[in-house]
Design an enzyme around this catalytic site. Structure first.
Site, PDB file in Angstrom:
ATOM      1  N   ASP A 132       0.285  -4.671  12.766  1.00 30.74           N
ATOM      2  CA  ASP A 132      -1.098  -4.854  13.229  1.00 30.74           C
ATOM      3  C   ASP A 132      -1.969  -5.406  12.099  1.00 30.74           C
ATOM      4  O   ASP A 132      -2.902  -6.164  12.342  1.00 30.74           O
ATOM      5  CB  ASP A 132      -1.687  -3.514  13.682  1.00 30.74           C
ATOM      6  N   PHE A 133      -1.683  -4.993  10.872  1.00 27.15           N
ATOM      7  CA  PHE A 133      -2.533  -5.394   9.741  1.00 27.15           C
ATOM      8  C   PHE A 133      -2.239  -6.824   9.285  1.00 27.15           C
ATOM      9  O   PHE A 133      -2.927  -7.349   8.430  1.00 27.15           O
ATOM     10  CB  PHE A 133      -2.389  -4.439   8.557  1.00 27.15           C
ATOM     11  N   ILE A 134      -1.213  -7.411   9.851  1.00 28.67           N
ATOM     12  CA  ILE A 134      -0.910  -8.791   9.468  1.00 28.67           C
ATOM     13  C   ILE A 134      -2.053  -9.704   9.921  1.00 28.67           C
ATOM     14  O   ILE A 134      -2.288 -10.762   9.348  1.00 28.67           O
ATOM     15  CB  ILE A 134       0.456  -9.247  10.016  1.00 28.67           C
ATOM     16  N   HIS A 158      -2.333   0.258  15.947  1.00 34.68           N
ATOM     17  CA  HIS A 158      -1.176   0.692  15.149  1.00 34.68           C
ATOM     18  C   HIS A 158       0.110   0.661  15.977  1.00 34.68           C
ATOM     19  O   HIS A 158       1.071   1.348  15.638  1.00 34.68           O
ATOM     20  CB  HIS A 158      -1.357   2.125  14.630  1.00 34.68           C
ATOM     21  N   GLU A 172      -4.882  -6.521   2.340  1.00 34.13           N
ATOM     22  CA  GLU A 172      -3.684  -7.133   2.945  1.00 34.13           C
ATOM     23  C   GLU A 172      -3.602  -8.627   2.681  1.00 34.13           C
ATOM     24  O   GLU A 172      -2.527  -9.161   2.401  1.00 34.13           O
ATOM     25  CB  GLU A 172      -3.649  -6.863   4.459  1.00 34.13           C
ATOM     26  N   GLU A 178       0.839  -1.195   0.000  1.00 39.67           N
ATOM     27  CA  GLU A 178       0.000   0.000   0.000  1.00 39.67           C
ATOM     28  C   GLU A 178       0.880   1.253   0.000  1.00 39.67           C
ATOM     29  O   GLU A 178       1.754   1.390   0.864  1.00 39.67           O
ATOM     30  CB  GLU A 178      -0.919  -0.024   1.227  1.00 39.67           C
TER      31      GLU A 178
END
Ligand SMILES: Cc1ncc(C[n+]2csc(CCOP(=O)(O)OP(=O)(O)O)c2C)c(N)n1
Ligand SMILES: [Mg+2]
Length: 760
Positions: free
Chosen positions: A520-522, A564, A495, A464
């Site tokens: 965190d987005f994993i 985050h 993601e 991104e």
């Protein structure tokens, strides 16, 4: 630089329209195809053979599971049994319409896809030598025909052997029926996660296109799978305008009307035809079409057209084949709870095998007697395969780790894949060093990427906002100017698909470096990271190679709070099959990232947002640092502090403080968490007799607990006091400054814990 296209506020009254989506447009039949020369008689007979192989195979599995067929008196069947009886027309119609070197992805109901792919791959072997190579040790001398017969038998043997968990199975018994893959034949794997292969198919197709392979990916998915988020991400991924040509992937939805028991029409979706979903993704509805899955010839015709579109750069294509599974979802389901006899009879009356048998006779390709002979011959082959598989070898428990890691790298490729000068859009430039030869950590990251992209054109970077903007933290700045949008591109905010496409692209020969902005987005990617990327090698018998790197970052300390600021490394260290790297210094980040990109295993590469702005000495040259080698940063005799990523900087500050008090701390940076350099850690702790692990993650289940456990196992006799861990509290990261300050281990907290350890 602003993008090529300005998006202006145009608010004219108008309507959004969609082109119509065709349903059942194929009006031909075997006769029309034969007489027009679009299908050879042998092709039609091969379809019958392949469908018979699937049906017989599945019926045998059913009988074994039910104990009605015992290949040996003491035989006991274990494993899942998702049978595709009734759906043979989609598997065979689809696979017969692509080339032997094209790829497929498959589902938990995938025995049929696997049988068909191997069957058609063998049909594509034109030389006796190729057949002998496939048959291996058992190859009889013989003419082409007897070798082809033997090869077919071996294919069926190995498929059944995989179902029964045998060493001779296609995945050496590590995958079984739900995860069967057959790489030599272009079968990239069945998937027991519903929808799990969607992104891999899109990634493999993207990889084929970028590598110039002229291959298509035929992705079998179920109706239930189309309702999973990853389906949406993959459709969108494959349709992106920024790709100069369409991605060569055909999503073939086998709509057998039910998920497990949830009915597609009238219950778990709001639409009658899943092909309608194509309308949301590009202006041509993904060339979506509804076809009859009960007619192999119709499926063959449609997939043939879809493959041609893909090869012409006009993919992706979405096909929905209406079909039916005659048996229960698995063999513990007798279907009476959710469907009627009337419905079942209606579908069985249009059985795809009966249909092709009748057509072959009607059009004079085979006689009734020949059809019967072919059926009997196929039953015999399956019976042989079953007996053979039952008697095959059980894997040796001593080999349980075999196939987890590959020990190769792209280290020795020389100039073979070097990016040609004329493909570079800008100059290769290095960041100016200060007088001590130092640059920022984030510049070291971009230098590593630049050097590796230059060295190997199979390396692409996406994520991104990583292109024009250079990433949320500026770590990819400058790359697009040199390598262009073909190799450095923005990903949609998808993601799961970012990771899944990296897995798929890597399986066909790319070396993708994908970015997940915050660790965190994993959590959005966990199926793709934990079930696909991590497992595809081992589960497929050590045959897949996935040289993909997922770069991500840890933050904290900025009031970004719970979503985050986490330090989620233990989420990825927990899943076997991933290497995990977490460097703290600029010099390390460059060398380790380059090594990660060259490694043939999947690597999760964790950078730290606070480290991005730290300077360190970074050689302006091509060097790598091996994964799995720890570094003693500071020597000391009183205690060992083991810290990684940003916590290492705090540990070093604490060591300075303590030195003033006369406490000499040895500070050790593992740098790589998986594999962990236990020898260096154990040597240090055995010397000092005291160990403290420092990490930013909360305490429970943290990676530090694993280090502590290994230290206790290896250094028990040398430990003077118990191993301690300084960690965050077991709360989500809070926003308020005093709370966040309390949460992230401070220099003072680290120093205080060391004082405890040494008894001061
Ligand atoms: C992510 C996920 N959710 C649920 C399941 C359990 N499950 C296995 S198969 C299945 C039904 C899948 O339906 P569909 O995609 O239509 O394939 P079909 O079984 O009809 O071939 C379910 C719910 C699973 N394996 N994976
Ligand atoms: Mg279904």
């Amino acid at each position: 630089m602003p993008k090529d296209r300005d998006v202006l506020p145009l608010f004219e009254k108008s309507e959004i329209t969609f082109p119509p989506i065709p349903r059942f447009v194929f009006e031909g039949n075997l006769g029309t195809e034969l007489s027009a020369g679009r299908m050879a008689p042998e092709t039609a007979v091969a379809m019958l053979h392949a469908m018979l192989a699937i049906r017989n195979f599945e019926e045998t599995v059913e009988q074994m599971k039910a104990g009605k067929f015992k290949p040996r008196p003491d035989f006991r069947f274990i494993g899942a049994t998702h049978l595709s009886i009734g759906q043979e027309g989609t598997a065979v119609g689809g696979v017969s319409a692509i080339r032997a070197d094209d790829y497929i992805t498959s589902t938990h109901r995938g025995h049929g896809h696997s049988i068909a792919k191997g069957f058609y791959w063998l049909l594509g072997r034109t030389s006796e030598d190729e057949l002998r190579a496939f048959i291996g040790d058992n190859a009889d001398p013989g003419d082409y025909e007897s070798l082809a017969e033997c090869a077919l038998q071996v294919h069926l043997n190995r498929t059944m052997a995989e179902l029964l968990g045998k060493e001779e199975g296609y995945c050496r018994g590590r995958g079984g029926g739900m995860h069967i893959a057959d790489f030599h034949a272009g079968h990239l794997g069945a998937n027991a996660i519903v929808g799990g292969s969607y992104a891999m198919a899109a990634g493999a197709a993207m990889g084929c296109w970028k590598l110039g392979l002229d291959r298509v990916v035929l992705s079998f998915v179920g109706d239930g799978a189309t309702n999973n988020g990853i389906a949406h991400e993959a459709y969108n991924w494959a349709c992106q305008d920024q790709f100069e040509q369409g991605i060569p992937v055909i999503f073939l939805v086998e709509n057998n009307q039910y998920g497990m028991t949830g009915q597609q029409v009238g219950e778990v979706t709001g639409i009658d035809d899943l092909a309608q979903r194509g309308a949301g993704y590009n202006e041509v509805n993904m060339h979506a079409e509804v076809i009859s899955g009960m007619d192999a010839v119709a499926v063959h015709e449609a997939v043939g057209r879809a493959a041609a579109l893909c090869r012409a750069g006009k993919g992706p294509v979405l096909l929905e084949a209406k079909t039916y599974r005659y048996m229960g979802h698995s063999l513990s389901d007798d279907c009476t709870a959710y469907r009627s006899q009337t419905e079942e009879d209606a579908w069985e009356n249009i059985d795809p095998i009966d249909h092709i048998k009748r057509s072959l006779v009607q059009h004079g390709v085979l006689t009734d007697e020949q059809v019967v002979e072919r059926c009997q011959a196929m039953s015999k082959r399956i019976e042989n395969a079953t007996i053979w598989a039952v008697d095959a070898t059980d894997p040796d428990p001593a080999d349980i780790y075999e196939g987890l890691w590959v020990d190769t790298t792209s280290e020795g490729i020389g100039d073979e894949y070097r990016t040609p000068e004329d493909e570079l859009l800008g100059e290769i430039t290095y960041t100016r060093r200060d007088r001590q030869g130092r640059i920022l950590y984030r510049h070291a990251v971009s230098e590593a990427l630049m050097e590796e992209m230059l060295r190997d054109r199979r390396v692409i970077c996406y994520g991104e906002d990583i292109a024009d903007y250079g990433g949320a933290f500026g770590a990819t700045r400058g790359l697009i100017e040199v390598f262009g949008r073909g190799r450095v591109f923005n990903a949609p905010i998808s993601e799961a698909c970012i990771v899944g496409t990296a897995a798929g692209a890597s399986m066909v020969g790319m070396r993708p470096v994908a970015e997940i902005m915050y660790i965190d987005f994993i959590l959005m990617t966990m199926d793709q990271t934990g079930n696909q990327l991590a497992k595809n090698r081992y589960m497929f018998g050590g045959k897949a190679t996935l040289p993909a790197v997922i770069r991500t970052t840890i933050g904290g300390g900025r009031g970004y709070a719970g979503q985050h600021s986490q330090s989620l490394e233990a989420i990825v260290t927990q899943v076997p099959g991933l290497k995990v790297v977490a460097p703290a210094f600029a010099g390390d980040v460059k060398g380790l990232l380059k090594a990660a990109i060259r490694d043939d295993n999947p690597v999760i590469f964790i950078e730290h947002q606070h480290c991005y702005t730290e300077k360190g000495e970074v050689p302006e040259e091509d060097y790598t640092i091996p994964l799995g080698v720890a570094n003693v940063i500071r020597e000391g005799s009183d205690a060992t502090v083991i810290a990684y990523s940003y916590m290492l900087l705090r540990a070093l500050e604490a060591a300075e403080l303590l030195a003033e008090e006369g406490i000499e701390v040895e500070v050790l940076d593992p740098r790589t968490l998986i594999p962990l350099d236990e020898d260096t850690i154990a040597a240090s702790v055995s010397k000092t007799g005291r160990a403290l692990i420092v990490q930013q993650a909360p305490y429970i289940g943290c990676f530090g607990e694993h280090i502590a456990h290994r230290v206790m196992e290896r250094c028990w006799g040398d430990l003077k006091v118990p191993v301690r861990i300084v960690a965050a509290h077991d709360v989500p990261p809070p926003m308020a400054a005093p709370l966040e300050e309390e949460n992230i281990p401070s220099v003072e907290k680290i120093a205080a814990r060391v004082r405890d350890l040494v008894g001061r």
